[in-house]
Design an enzyme around this catalytic site. Structure first.
Site, PDB file in Angstrom:
ATOM      1  N   HIS A 133      28.031  10.682 -33.355  1.00 45.11           N
ATOM      2  CA  HIS A 133      28.722  10.505 -34.726  1.00 45.11           C
ATOM      3  C   HIS A 133      30.224  10.589 -34.370  1.00 45.11           C
ATOM      4  O   HIS A 133      30.799  11.100 -33.304  1.00 45.11           O
ATOM      5  CB  HIS A 133      28.169  11.551 -35.666  1.00 45.11           C
ATOM      6  CG  HIS A 133      28.489  12.889 -35.468  1.00 45.11           C
ATOM      7  ND1 HIS A 133      29.273  13.673 -36.017  1.00 45.11           N
ATOM      8  CD2 HIS A 133      28.032  13.639 -34.197  1.00 45.11           C
ATOM      9  CE1 HIS A 133      29.446  14.877 -35.511  1.00 45.11           C
ATOM     10  NE2 HIS A 133      28.777  14.919 -34.319  1.00 45.11           N
ATOM     11  N   CYS A 160      32.841   6.797 -40.383  1.00 46.78           N
ATOM     12  CA  CYS A 160      31.706   7.163 -40.050  1.00 46.78           C
ATOM     13  C   CYS A 160      30.665   6.098 -40.069  1.00 46.78           C
ATOM     14  O   CYS A 160      29.820   5.955 -39.378  1.00 46.78           O
ATOM     15  CB  CYS A 160      31.313   8.607 -39.980  1.00 46.78           C
ATOM     16  SG  CYS A 160      30.958   9.104 -41.698  1.00 46.78           S
ATOM     17  N   HIS A 173      28.108  11.673 -44.843  1.00 47.23           N
ATOM     18  CA  HIS A 173      28.377  11.600 -43.405  1.00 47.23           C
ATOM     19  C   HIS A 173      27.231  10.591 -42.812  1.00 47.23           C
ATOM     20  O   HIS A 173      25.929  10.676 -42.923  1.00 47.23           O
ATOM     21  CB  HIS A 173      28.635  12.793 -42.824  1.00 47.23           C
ATOM     22  CG  HIS A 173      28.851  12.754 -41.324  1.00 47.23           C
ATOM     23  ND1 HIS A 173      30.224  12.062 -40.908  1.00 47.23           N
ATOM     24  CD2 HIS A 173      28.529  13.049 -40.099  1.00 47.23           C
ATOM     25  CE1 HIS A 173      30.277  12.281 -39.492  1.00 47.23           C
ATOM     26  NE2 HIS A 173      29.336  12.973 -39.104  1.00 47.23           N
TER      27      HIS A 173
END
Length: 270
Positions: free
Chosen positions: A149, A224, A137
């Protein structure tokens, strides 16, 4: 006569902690009689200091059972009102206990120091790579231990591998520790050698303008990593996907080659 280093090992006892028996007073008459007797038999008298020194040497080799007896005698003397001898030297366990932070400020300071020792402190605009199970991530550091994020709309899915299959995501402003979910992390601006990062103030402005917005999410084209690279470099790129596609192409090529080899006619041997 010197003691060997082994005397201070497992069977060694620190003399400062053992309450030695108080010497009893001997009357002058008995003292005179004993001296006369010793003189008559030709034996030399032993000073009390030498006797105590010999006793101290023997104590170094006493077994554990006698150590316990000494402790019991010390406890009895304490109950009878005698002041026990104390040692000012701290044992290792006491030293460790005193180093444990107790107040909230000490705990927070310790945690910050540990974070700094484990990872360098991020600067605004740095990209944070978080190693979750099965994938990485990504977030972008803003300020005060906070990051921006992409996250799934449902908090239940946050930190789960199922979140990467959602087609929507919300841009969140969160504390770094809340995003980690117990996973390890590092600063990773690996594309700095390929692209020139935008000015920090521009990165921060673009990042803050995206907070709380819902965006389209795509594992291949808009995940992401695409998001944070676009904010830092102006280029939406995901090396995670690129590597997966390359490896997938290699695997597909290997499978195709195996299939072709299996259906290729073999020469007939006589």
């Amino acid at each position: 006569m010197g003691l060997s280093p082994a005397a201070s090992g497992e069977f060694g006892i620190r003399l400062s902690r053992v309450p030695w028996p108080r010497p009893t007073q001997i009357s002058k008459t008995s003292s005179t009689e004993s001296s006369d007797t010793q003189s008559a038999t030709g034996q030399s008298t032993v000073p009390h200091s030498d006797s105590a020194s010999s006793q101290a040497l023997l104590v170094q080799f006493l077994p554990k059972q006698l150590k316990q007896d000494r402790r019991l005698e010390q406890a009895r003397s304490f109950q009878q009102g005698e002041k026990p001898e104390t040692s000012l030297e701290l044992t290792p366990s006491k030293k460790r206990t005193e180093l444990i932070p107790t107040s909230n400020s000490e705990i927070e300071s310790t945690q910050k120091n540990q974070a700094v020792e484990g990872n360098p402190r991020p600067r605004p605009g740095d990209l944070i790579e978080i190693f979750r199970i099965g994938y990485e991530h990504w977030a972008i550091y803003v300020e005060d231990d906070c990051v921006v994020h992409l996250a799934p709309p449902s908090e239940f899915e946050a930190g789960s591998i199922t979140s990467i299959f959602s087609n929507r995501a919300v841009v969140k402003y969160s504390r770094l520790e809340d995003v980690l979910h117990g996973c390890s992390w590092k600063i990773n601006n690996k594309l700095d050698g390929t692209y020139l990062p935008l000015p920090v103030d521009k990165i921060m402005q673009r990042t803050k303008n995206m907070i709380n917005k819902i965006v389209q999410y795509s594992l291949i084209e808009g995940n992401c990593e695409h998001f944070v690279n676009d904010l830092r470099y102006g280029v939406p790129r995901s090396q995670q996907v690129e590597h997966a596609l390359v490896e997938g192409a290699k695997a597909a090529g290997a499978v195709l080659s195996a299939v072709v080899d299996s259906i290729r006619p073999k020469p007939i041997t006589a």
